[in-house]
Every structure is written in structure tokens, then in C-alpha cells.
Design an enzyme around this catalytic site. Sequence first.
Site, PDB file in Angstrom:
ATOM      1  NE  ARG A 121      -1.261   2.457   2.896  1.00  0.00           N
ATOM      2  CZ  ARG A 121      -0.695   3.551   3.382  1.00  0.00           C
ATOM      3  NH1 ARG A 121      -0.569   4.624   2.631  1.00  0.00           N
ATOM      4  NH2 ARG A 121      -0.239   3.575   4.623  1.00  0.00           N
TER       5      ARG A 121
ATOM      6  CG  HIS B  32       2.650   4.397   9.159  1.00  0.00           C
ATOM      7  ND1 HIS B  32       2.375   3.361   8.285  1.00  0.00           N
ATOM      8  CD2 HIS B  32       3.087   5.423   8.392  1.00  0.00           C
ATOM      9  CE1 HIS B  32       2.627   3.764   7.049  1.00  0.00           C
ATOM     10  NE2 HIS B  32       3.066   5.007   7.081  1.00  0.00           N
TER      11      HIS B  32
ATOM     12  CG  HIS C 282       7.431   7.193   6.288  1.00  0.00           C
ATOM     13  ND1 HIS C 282       7.368   7.142   4.917  1.00  0.00           N
ATOM     14  CD2 HIS C 282       6.187   6.861   6.715  1.00  0.00           C
ATOM     15  CE1 HIS C 282       6.146   6.817   4.535  1.00  0.00           C
ATOM     16  NE2 HIS C 282       5.399   6.642   5.605  1.00  0.00           N
TER      17      HIS C 282
ATOM     18  CB  CYS D 244      10.594  11.025   1.103  1.00  0.00           C
ATOM     19  SG  CYS D 244      10.091  12.649   1.682  1.00  0.00           S
TER      20      CYS D 244
ATOM     21  CG  ASN E  42       6.430   2.741   4.862  1.00  0.00           C
ATOM     22  OD1 ASN E  42       6.067   2.516   3.717  1.00  0.00           O
ATOM     23  ND2 ASN E  42       5.716   3.445   5.711  1.00  0.00           N
TER      24      ASN E  42
HETATM   25 ZN    ZN Z   1       3.353   6.239   5.406  1.00  0.00          ZN
END
Ligand code: ZN
Length: 315
Positions: free
Chosen positions: A13, A210, A212, A243, A252
Site C-alpha cells: 500500500r 507507522h 518512515h 519521499c 517506510n
Molecule cells: Zn506512510
Amino acid sequence: MSNAITISEVGPRDGLQSIDQIMPLAAKKAWIAAEAAAGVSEIEVGSFVPPSLLPQMADTAEVVAFAKTIPDLDVAVLVPNFKGAERAIAAGADKISIPFSMSETHSLNNLRKTHEQMIEEIKAVADLVARQPEASRPYFEVGLSTAFGCTMEGPIATEQIVRLAEQSIAAGAQELCLSDTTGYANPAQVRDLVKRVKSAVGDDKLNSLHLHNTRGLGLANVVAGLEVGITTFDASLCGLGGCPFAPGASGNIVTEDLVFMLSAMGVETGIDLDALLQTRTILAEALPGEPLYGFTADAGVPLGFESTQNLKAHG
Ligand code: ZN
């Protein structure tokens, strides 16, 4: 069998939505099957956003249908709104997650909704979830995005995050996740914000981070999260994603590096690192030219490291 720590693979995702190439359905299926076989127990397989916005996610319903055939795999999806939640439920997802940006500017730009409108949306999704028959009712999580800072607003006040977290739970979210959407987080901030939100909404209502790795602090932030009771970490195979604001930065945190770190620390993940590292070839073949990250893959596992120690410990 329950593991101390759950690693939720979000590459299909978050990774795929961040790159231009569209991964063929067959490759998505192979990736998900291979990671599940390596011991990954939760995978965010796609998102239900309009295909006109994210053509990379156009086949999410088919991906969910396939992933549901894998025994013991928790199949998660991201939904931007009520309509997405309806599609996710129709597809049979086990877990749905709606991103709620703690920055109102980001929320307006990203989803065209104020904070108040987002709380209404969360309420509507929670009601929809509650109306489903128990056997097929998905787990409903709200992801508090840009919680560690926003590219448009900068730092977000902790009081505001705590208030929006409380409102999300009151609106019917079963659980929250704190998301470092922008890669701004540092370990001290992770410890502080997790503690503040947990004490506001209840210890059991915030278990996930979550993260990065935009500025290289991803794994340091994991250790900080472990220290304050976080038990689920999102990560992406090969750190897929990147990014847009930091050319050369990974997306991530890298699933393989996370599994290596936790295994080396003696923290149970249930994942076989050797098998996981082998799944990288699926991405290398399906996404030619795409940067793939990972220190463990580049350097190899240390001499004497037993990649299946966790699995053996469980018998
Ligand atoms: Zn993210």
C-alpha cells in the site's frame, strides 16, 4: 502462537502508492504470499481510493480476495472515507484503517475535510462497521497521520493530537495508530507522544506506530516505541516508497532491517529473516530500476546470527 511484536507489512500500500510504476497483480500476489510464508502475519495489501487518483491501487479488491485465501493472514487496507470503507467491507478486508491528519491544513489538502468533518466520517465508518455481521466485521483503526510534524504546518501541538485521539475513540475507532507520515519523528518525541496519547485514551487503544525512515531515525524510533509499550510496527519490504521531498531517502522503515534488529535483540517476531530477504527478488524483478533499500540485505546477516531463532524458540 502469539509473538511479542507484530510487524505489519505496508509496502503493497504505502510503498506502491508512492512510486510511479504500477506493479502487476500477479507480482502483488507473489509478494504477499512470499511474505506470509516467511511468517509476516499482517499485511496492508492496498487502499480503496478512486483509481483515477491512484492507478497503482486499482486492483485492491482482487488483491484482498487473493490475500484472504492465505491461512492466518490478517488482511488490512487503507480507506480514505466512508465510500472506501464500503468497498473494503465488500471485498472482505479483516482490518480497515482511515488516515486522520493531525494537521488540519494537510487534512484539507489531502482529503478536503476539516477535523470536524473527519470526526463525522470516522463516526459514519464506525457505524457501518458495527452494522456488519460479527463473523465478517472488520477491525477498525484510525491512523493519526502527520502526528510528529507536517510539511505544511510544522510541529503539531500535543494537546491537539490528544484531543483528536480522544474524539476518534469517542467516534467509534477501536484502536489508534500514530503515523510519522513525514519522517520528522525522533525517539524522545515518540516516547512522549505515545505516553501522552495512551494515558488519554487508554493503554490498549494505542499499540501501533507507522514510521518512515526519511531522516534515518526509523529504527531508533522503533526502540523508543518498544520502551513505551508499542507492539505493532508498520514497515515496508526494501523500504519501498521514497519521499518526494528528500531524493534518495527510503520510504517506510525497512521490514528486513526491523526484523533483523528485533531478532538480534531477542524480541519475538515469528518471521524467518532468510525467507524474508529472499522475497526481495520479487520486487527487484517486478519493479525494474526502482531503488530498493536495506542495510541487512546489502551487508548480509552477521556470522553466527540464527535467522530462525524465533521460530525455533516457539517449536
Ligand atoms: Zn506512510
